[in-house]
Design a protein around this motif. Structure first.
Motif, short mmCIF file in Angstrom:
data_model
loop_
_atom_site.label_atom_id
_atom_site.label_comp_id
_atom_site.label_asym_id
_atom_site.label_seq_id
_atom_site.Cartn_x
_atom_site.Cartn_y
_atom_site.Cartn_z
N SER A 82 11.07 52.17 -42.13
CA SER A 82 10.31 52.48 -43.11
C SER A 82 11.17 53.13 -44.21
CB SER A 82 8.91 53.16 -42.97
OG SER A 82 9.14 54.39 -42.33
N GLU A 83 12.18 53.98 -43.82
CA GLU A 83 12.80 54.48 -44.88
C GLU A 83 14.05 53.72 -45.39
OE1 GLU A 83 12.93 57.47 -46.38
OE2 GLU A 83 10.71 57.37 -45.64
N PHE A 84 14.62 53.01 -44.13
CA PHE A 84 15.61 52.00 -44.45
C PHE A 84 15.37 51.05 -45.40
CE2 PHE A 84 18.11 48.15 -43.22
CZ PHE A 84 19.70 48.93 -42.99
N ARG A 85 14.34 50.44 -45.16
CA ARG A 85 14.16 49.15 -46.01
C ARG A 85 13.93 49.48 -47.38
NH1 ARG A 85 7.97 47.11 -44.98
NH2 ARG A 85 8.50 45.76 -46.77
N TYR A 86 13.54 50.72 -47.71
CA TYR A 86 13.24 50.93 -49.29
C TYR A 86 14.51 51.49 -49.95
CZ TYR A 86 8.62 49.48 -48.54
OH TYR A 86 7.43 48.53 -48.25
N ARG A 87 15.12 52.19 -48.85
CA ARG A 87 16.46 52.84 -49.42
C ARG A 87 17.52 51.98 -49.85
NH1 ARG A 87 18.03 55.24 -45.02
NH2 ARG A 87 19.98 54.54 -44.81
N GLU A 88 17.27 50.60 -49.12
CA GLU A 88 18.38 49.51 -49.61
C GLU A 88 19.78 49.90 -49.44
OE1 GLU A 88 16.84 47.77 -53.15
OE2 GLU A 88 15.02 47.01 -52.34
N PRO A 89 20.08 50.21 -48.54
CA PRO A 89 21.59 50.94 -48.31
C PRO A 89 22.65 49.92 -48.43
CG PRO A 89 20.52 50.73 -46.05
CD PRO A 89 19.43 50.52 -46.98
N PRO A 90 23.85 50.26 -48.95
CA PRO A 90 24.69 49.11 -48.79
C PRO A 90 25.37 48.83 -47.20
CG PRO A 90 25.69 51.29 -49.60
CD PRO A 90 24.45 51.60 -49.30
N ILE A 91 25.62 47.66 -46.92
CA ILE A 91 25.93 47.09 -45.54
C ILE A 91 27.38 46.70 -45.70
CG2 ILE A 91 25.28 45.94 -43.71
CD1 ILE A 91 23.01 47.67 -44.27
N PRO A 92 28.28 47.21 -45.41
CA PRO A 92 29.48 46.88 -45.26
C PRO A 92 29.74 45.51 -44.38
CG PRO A 92 29.62 49.28 -44.91
CD PRO A 92 28.23 48.92 -44.85
N ALA A 93 30.75 44.60 -44.88
CA ALA A 93 30.68 43.53 -44.09
C ALA A 93 30.89 43.46 -42.53
CB ALA A 93 31.97 42.63 -44.66
N ASN A 94 31.54 44.52 -41.92
CA ASN A 94 31.71 44.72 -40.63
C ASN A 94 30.93 45.52 -39.68
OD1 ASN A 94 33.75 42.86 -40.93
ND2 ASN A 94 35.42 44.33 -40.92
N ALA A 107 6.17 45.73 -38.45
CA ALA A 107 6.45 45.20 -40.00
C ALA A 107 7.65 45.71 -40.69
CB ALA A 107 5.27 45.35 -40.70
N ASP A 108 7.83 47.11 -40.54
CA ASP A 108 8.82 47.64 -41.23
C ASP A 108 10.17 47.44 -40.61
OD1 ASP A 108 7.68 49.18 -43.18
OD2 ASP A 108 6.94 50.71 -41.74
N THR A 109 10.35 47.14 -39.20
CA THR A 109 11.59 46.79 -38.60
C THR A 109 11.75 45.15 -39.05
OG1 THR A 109 10.92 48.28 -36.60
CG2 THR A 109 12.68 46.91 -36.16
N LEU A 110 10.99 44.55 -39.03
CA LEU A 110 11.14 43.25 -39.29
C LEU A 110 11.85 42.83 -40.82
CD1 LEU A 110 10.74 40.04 -38.89
CD2 LEU A 110 8.44 40.13 -39.59
N ALA A 111 10.81 43.98 -41.62
CA ALA A 111 11.52 43.65 -43.11
C ALA A 111 13.16 44.33 -43.13
CB ALA A 111 10.63 44.78 -43.72
N ALA A 112 13.26 45.45 -42.48
CA ALA A 112 14.68 45.73 -42.25
C ALA A 112 15.71 44.59 -41.81
CB ALA A 112 14.73 47.01 -41.53
N LEU A 113 15.22 43.90 -40.87
CA LEU A 113 16.09 43.30 -40.35
C LEU A 113 16.47 41.84 -41.49
CD1 LEU A 113 17.47 40.88 -38.05
CD2 LEU A 113 15.09 40.49 -37.51
N THR A 361 1.69 46.15 -37.22
CA THR A 361 2.13 44.89 -37.93
C THR A 361 1.98 45.13 -39.52
OG1 THR A 361 0.03 43.77 -37.48
CG2 THR A 361 1.97 43.23 -36.27
N VAL A 362 1.55 46.03 -39.98
CA VAL A 362 1.14 46.28 -41.33
C VAL A 362 1.84 47.56 -41.71
CG1 VAL A 362 -0.94 45.18 -41.68
CG2 VAL A 362 -1.08 47.45 -41.06
N GLU A 363 2.38 47.69 -42.93
CA GLU A 363 3.13 48.97 -43.12
C GLU A 363 2.54 50.25 -43.53
OE1 GLU A 363 5.77 49.43 -46.63
OE2 GLU A 363 5.09 47.32 -47.24
#
Ligand code: M6R
Length: 363
Positions: A82-94, A107-113, A361-363
């Motif tokens: 739930s933190e990860f998805r809204y923080r929208e962190p940069p994801i380096p290619a490797n 729900a939150d884990t699926l959104a992060a994926l 299944t709901v956030e």
């Protein structure tokens, strides 16, 4: 069908030696080779791992961070979904993006994926339900083979998640030249012995029931652990909150003097999870600070640790000795059984605690 147990949770705790054995047999050949489906992951092409999950699955990720960093020398970042998805962190290619979920529908884990899809080099999921959304949408999905988990409190899914995660860690360490064949074979043989060691831990049921009876009178409980026991302390506190409704918090032992020790008095039981490992003396010195303030300590350790440090504690729970790497899987047993018996002593609804759903299944 509760298989003769009073609750699904009790049944699922008891099933752990069997299902961990199952999980191992799906991934490890007779010759001791770890085989991942669909070509697995090329760990030599990965520079970092980002792990995302919720609740107990998040704590499995925290344990895996210690393992990946210490054994495979890969930097790992872990976040709650739930933190990860809204923080929208940069994801380096490797980056390998790794999602852990029992249900595969959180729900939150699926959104992060979905956020990582197309950014990370590979998305990998460790799930219990193979037909789930998270399993379907990740590049590679590794089932944990725990079987259906009915109790809202996650038990066997946690230890099976850890089992699959340690196999990934060993695979990564070996592929990256951090571990030779002989060392890998040692670890595999230790893993194969784990189901029977867990059986021995389960035989301590009565001791844990007695300690839980004392805990059931508490309003607040603290859990302490260091290193890879810190996530286990978090897991113990979550289990206790969830099913017994006792306020429980976990701290990394070293944080004690940065605040929480102010809470300690004779009314606050403090559960210390401390196998006799390299950090044992440090944890014991924190425990002594608790006892000096009249805190009532329940010490969970092995015979050697208890012989050294149990003087003056309120209760002890003896765990069998296990390979150092595997202590987080073993110490899940007392975390689960202390919570279970405390809830039973309080008469709460163990399998269906108030306000909680098995799958969020709901956030
Ligand atoms: O199905 P998931 O593994 O994604 O679920 C994550 C959490 O909701 C779950 O682990 C929850 O914290 C448990 N009730 C803990 O016992």
């Amino acid at each position: 069908d509760k298989g003769g147990h009073k609750h699904f949770m009790a049944k699922e705790i008891a099933e752990q030696p069997g299902v961990i054995g199952q999980a191992l047999s799906h991934y490890v050949t007779d010759a001791g080779e770890i085989i991942l489906p669909d070509g697995g992951v090329d760990f030599t092409k990965i520079d970092r791992i980002t792990m995302v999950a919720c609740g107990t699955a998040f704590y499995a990720c925290l344990v895996a961070k210690y393992w990946f960093e210490q054994v495979a020398r890969i930097p790992v970042e872990v976040d709650v979904a739930s933190e990860f998805r809204y923080r929208e962190p940069p994801i380096p290619a490797n980056t390998l993006a790794l999602f852990v979920s029992q249900s595969g529908e959180t729900a939150d884990t699926l959104a992060a994926l979905r956020y990582c899809d197309g950014k990370a080099q590979r998305t990998l999921s460790v799930i219990n339900v193979p037909e789930s959304s998270i399993a379907r949408e990740s590049d590679l999905s590794l089932p944990i083979y725990a079987g259906v988990e009915v109790g809202v409190a996650s038990t066997k899914a946690f230890t099976c998640q850890l089992t699959v995660l340690i196999l990934l860690v060993l695979k990564a360490a070996h592929a990256r030249g951090e571990m030779d064949d002989a060392k890998l074979a040692d670890h595999i043989s230790a893993l194969r012995g784990l189901p029977s060691i867990i059986n021995t831990a389960l035989e301590q049921n009565e001791t844990m029931r007695e300690a839980a009876f004392k805990l059931s009178a508490a309003r607040d409980v603290l859990f302490l652990g260091r290193g890879k026991m810190y996530p286990l302390a978090l897991e113990g506190a979550l289990k206790l909150k969830e099913i017994s409704y006792i306020h429980a918090e976990a701290y990394a032992s070293g944080e004690l003097k940065h605040g929480p020790i102010a809470l300690v008095d004779e009314d606050v039981p403090v559960i210390v999870m401390a196998p006799r490992d390299a950090l044992f003396d440090k944890t014991v010195s924190n425990m002594q600070e608790v006892m000096a303030r009249n805190g009532k300590v329940i010490l969970i350790s092995d015979a050697e640790g208890l012989a050294e440090a149990s003087n003056g504690v309120w209760s002890t729970i003896e765990m069998p000795k296990v390979a150092d790497l595997l202590t987080p899987i073993l110490y899940a047993i007392p975390a689960q059984l202390l919570a279970y018996h405390t809830a039973v002593a309080k008469g709460t609804d163990v399998d269906q605690p108030r306000n909680l759903a098995k799958s969020v299944t709901v956030e």
